[in-house]
Design a protein around this motif. Sequence first.
Motif, short mmCIF file in Angstrom:
data_model
loop_
_atom_site.label_atom_id
_atom_site.label_comp_id
_atom_site.label_asym_id
_atom_site.label_seq_id
_atom_site.Cartn_x
_atom_site.Cartn_y
_atom_site.Cartn_z
N ALA A 22 64.62 40.26 65.39
CA ALA A 22 64.04 41.60 65.31
C ALA A 22 62.90 41.69 66.31
CB ALA A 22 63.54 41.89 63.89
N SER A 23 62.54 42.90 66.69
CA SER A 23 61.47 43.08 67.67
C SER A 23 60.69 44.35 67.37
CB SER A 23 62.04 43.14 69.08
OG SER A 23 62.91 44.24 69.23
N THR A 24 59.52 44.46 67.98
CA THR A 24 58.67 45.63 67.80
C THR A 24 57.77 45.82 69.01
OG1 THR A 24 56.98 46.66 66.40
CG2 THR A 24 56.88 44.27 66.62
N SER A 25 57.40 47.08 69.26
CA SER A 25 56.40 47.37 70.29
C SER A 25 55.04 47.66 69.66
CB SER A 25 56.85 48.58 71.13
OG SER A 25 57.06 49.71 70.31
N ASP A 26 54.97 47.53 68.34
CA ASP A 26 53.73 47.74 67.59
C ASP A 26 53.24 46.37 67.12
OD1 ASP A 26 51.69 48.35 65.83
OD2 ASP A 26 52.83 49.85 64.72
N LEU A 27 52.06 45.96 67.58
CA LEU A 27 51.56 44.63 67.23
C LEU A 27 50.52 44.66 66.11
CD1 LEU A 27 51.33 42.93 70.75
CD2 LEU A 27 53.26 43.15 69.17
N GLU A 28 50.52 45.73 65.35
CA GLU A 28 49.67 45.77 64.16
C GLU A 28 50.31 44.93 63.05
OE1 GLU A 28 46.66 47.08 64.07
OE2 GLU A 28 46.92 47.64 66.18
N ALA A 29 49.48 44.51 62.09
CA ALA A 29 49.92 43.57 61.06
C ALA A 29 51.12 44.08 60.27
CB ALA A 29 48.75 43.25 60.12
N LYS A 30 51.12 45.37 59.91
CA LYS A 30 52.23 45.91 59.10
C LYS A 30 53.54 45.88 59.86
CE LYS A 30 54.12 48.08 55.59
NZ LYS A 30 55.49 48.24 56.09
N ALA A 31 53.50 46.22 61.15
CA ALA A 31 54.73 46.21 61.96
C ALA A 31 55.26 44.79 62.10
CB ALA A 31 54.45 46.81 63.33
N ILE A 32 54.37 43.84 62.27
CA ILE A 32 54.80 42.44 62.40
C ILE A 32 55.39 41.94 61.09
CG2 ILE A 32 53.97 40.08 62.78
CD1 ILE A 32 52.01 41.30 64.83
N GLU A 33 54.80 42.35 59.99
CA GLU A 33 55.36 41.98 58.68
C GLU A 33 56.77 42.53 58.52
OE1 GLU A 33 54.50 42.73 53.90
OE2 GLU A 33 53.01 43.32 55.40
N ASP A 34 56.98 43.78 58.96
CA ASP A 34 58.32 44.38 58.90
C ASP A 34 59.31 43.61 59.76
OD1 ASP A 34 57.31 46.31 57.23
OD2 ASP A 34 57.11 47.85 58.81
N VAL A 35 58.87 43.16 60.95
CA VAL A 35 59.74 42.38 61.82
C VAL A 35 60.12 41.06 61.16
CG1 VAL A 35 59.73 41.01 63.95
CG2 VAL A 35 59.04 43.40 64.02
N LYS A 73 53.41 46.69 75.15
CA LYS A 73 53.27 45.53 74.29
C LYS A 73 54.59 45.32 73.56
CE LYS A 73 48.32 46.20 73.30
NZ LYS A 73 47.31 46.39 72.23
N GLY A 74 54.92 44.08 73.29
CA GLY A 74 56.13 43.83 72.54
C GLY A 74 56.14 42.44 71.93
N LEU A 75 56.81 42.33 70.81
CA LEU A 75 56.98 41.03 70.14
C LEU A 75 58.43 40.91 69.70
CD1 LEU A 75 54.72 39.23 67.60
CD2 LEU A 75 57.09 39.69 66.96
N SER A 76 59.04 39.78 70.00
CA SER A 76 60.40 39.50 69.58
C SER A 76 60.43 38.21 68.77
CB SER A 76 61.33 39.36 70.78
OG SER A 76 61.38 40.55 71.53
N LEU A 77 61.15 38.23 67.67
CA LEU A 77 61.20 37.08 66.77
C LEU A 77 62.64 36.72 66.46
CD1 LEU A 77 59.85 35.09 64.70
CD2 LEU A 77 60.02 36.96 63.03
N THR A 78 62.96 35.44 66.54
CA THR A 78 64.25 34.93 66.10
C THR A 78 64.00 33.84 65.06
OG1 THR A 78 65.31 35.37 68.22
CG2 THR A 78 66.38 33.77 66.80
N VAL A 79 64.66 33.96 63.92
CA VAL A 79 64.51 32.95 62.86
C VAL A 79 65.87 32.34 62.55
CG1 VAL A 79 62.52 34.13 61.86
CG2 VAL A 79 64.80 34.58 60.96
N ALA A 98 62.63 41.78 58.46
CA ALA A 98 63.92 42.17 59.02
C ALA A 98 64.67 40.97 59.59
CB ALA A 98 63.71 43.22 60.11
N ALA A 99 63.98 40.13 60.36
CA ALA A 99 64.63 38.96 60.96
C ALA A 99 65.13 38.01 59.88
CB ALA A 99 63.67 38.25 61.90
N CYS A 100 64.30 37.75 58.89
CA CYS A 100 64.70 36.84 57.81
C CYS A 100 65.84 37.43 57.00
CB CYS A 100 63.51 36.52 56.92
SG CYS A 100 62.24 35.53 57.73
N GLY A 101 65.79 38.74 56.76
CA GLY A 101 66.86 39.39 56.01
C GLY A 101 68.19 39.31 56.73
#
Length: 449
Positions: free
Chosen positions: A79-92, A64-70, A95-98
């Motif tokens: 930023a990207s993650t292989s964890d699709l739980e809510a906390k990991a997505i919040e961190d992504v 599983k993976g999610l990639s985000l570009t802002v 990170a991307a916005c930062g």
Amino acid sequence: MKNANSNLLTPADQKKWQALAQDVLQQAKNQGATAAAVSVDIGTGLSASVRMGEVDTVAFNRDKGLSLTVYMGHRRGSASTSDLEAKAIEDVLLAACGIANISAEDKCFGLAEADLMARDYADLELYHPWDLAPENAIKLARECEAIALTEPQINNSEGAHVSSYGGFHVYANTHGFVGERMSSRHNIDLILLTGKGDQMQRDYYYTTARDRADLESINQVAAKATERTLARVGARRLSTRKAAVIYAADVAKSLFSHFLSAISGGNLYRRSSFLLDHLNKQIFPEFMHIHEQPHLLKGLASAAFDAEGVKTQAKDFIKAGCLCSYALGSYSARRLGLQTTANAGGVYNLMVEPKDMTRAALLKKMNTGLLVTELIGQGIDIVNGDYSRGAAGFWVENGEIQYPVHEITIAGNLRDIFMGIQAIANDIDTRSSIQTGSVLIDTMMIAGE
């Protein structure tokens, strides 16, 4: 253990991941992003390897993976993650916005234009699950290898491998575009050895397809791997010389991968390509036609939209030998003052049109020269086109193969190599994103003894 990719995702699962992508975009906007894009990928696969009748590896994977570009105006963060739980997505998201908030501005940053999105597209029949259990994969690999080992001269094997993969991809952006595709890919390959010590030779064969029904049989794989391996027995070196060269179809695709690198946006805007400023100029002989066909049903590189959601379309790269188009995504296009060619993420099914000529006829046309069946190493300079690679194959005289050769190097410049193409055979290798037949080149330097 589960089967390879049967029931990869239910319709409800697909909707869940689409909803997740759209929710992440909304959260990005809530964080102040002026634009954003997100992709979610889910995949499952099974592979089994057997060597000399013994099970080497069996692996089942679920990815599983999610990639985000802002974008914050003309600033970008990813930023990207292989964890699709809510906390990991919040961190992504954070990170991307930062990253975007502290990155340098670039006026070329941004999504591809909204009116270029693939708003509606056909099913390209890319998903054909194979209900492959581990024990069946092992059985196929064992049988494939065993068939080859019945040949007395084949005295060893580096193994047979059977694999199956299925994936789901969703891409969404703040233009309101949401695109998805399901895809599969299956593979059988076999690597064989013959001889001992300095006389040992090795070769292989493989089959790959979206649909298992389109795979070659294990008998065909074993027979072709055996034939290729035994053909190399008695290989010798050549003396250094200039000669005509034929690239066999399965290695000829590498020539056109160098062409794609030279016309890709990244190399062009960095001014690191020997084909810079060559648009509408002749770089191949007039008979050459190279085009992209992204909507081939079951195509190994087919796609209705590119990595930015832009609708793909059939187009010419080379027509009558002239360069008609670069391969660009939106960022590189803006850097060059052009429009995206819907090639973010690559080129989707490159087709090199053949002449009505078999490989045997191509050998007759060459008369004397080198047939290359293997390339080794990467000695290519895309900046100036210099080319040098290790090679193996066969020496040809009077249009007939005379003996195998190895431990040689072939060299030239890609400008001369491209313009020196004399003919392309109709033995098209369809096992990759670049489809071409064998290619005859008028002359290259062959370095040997």
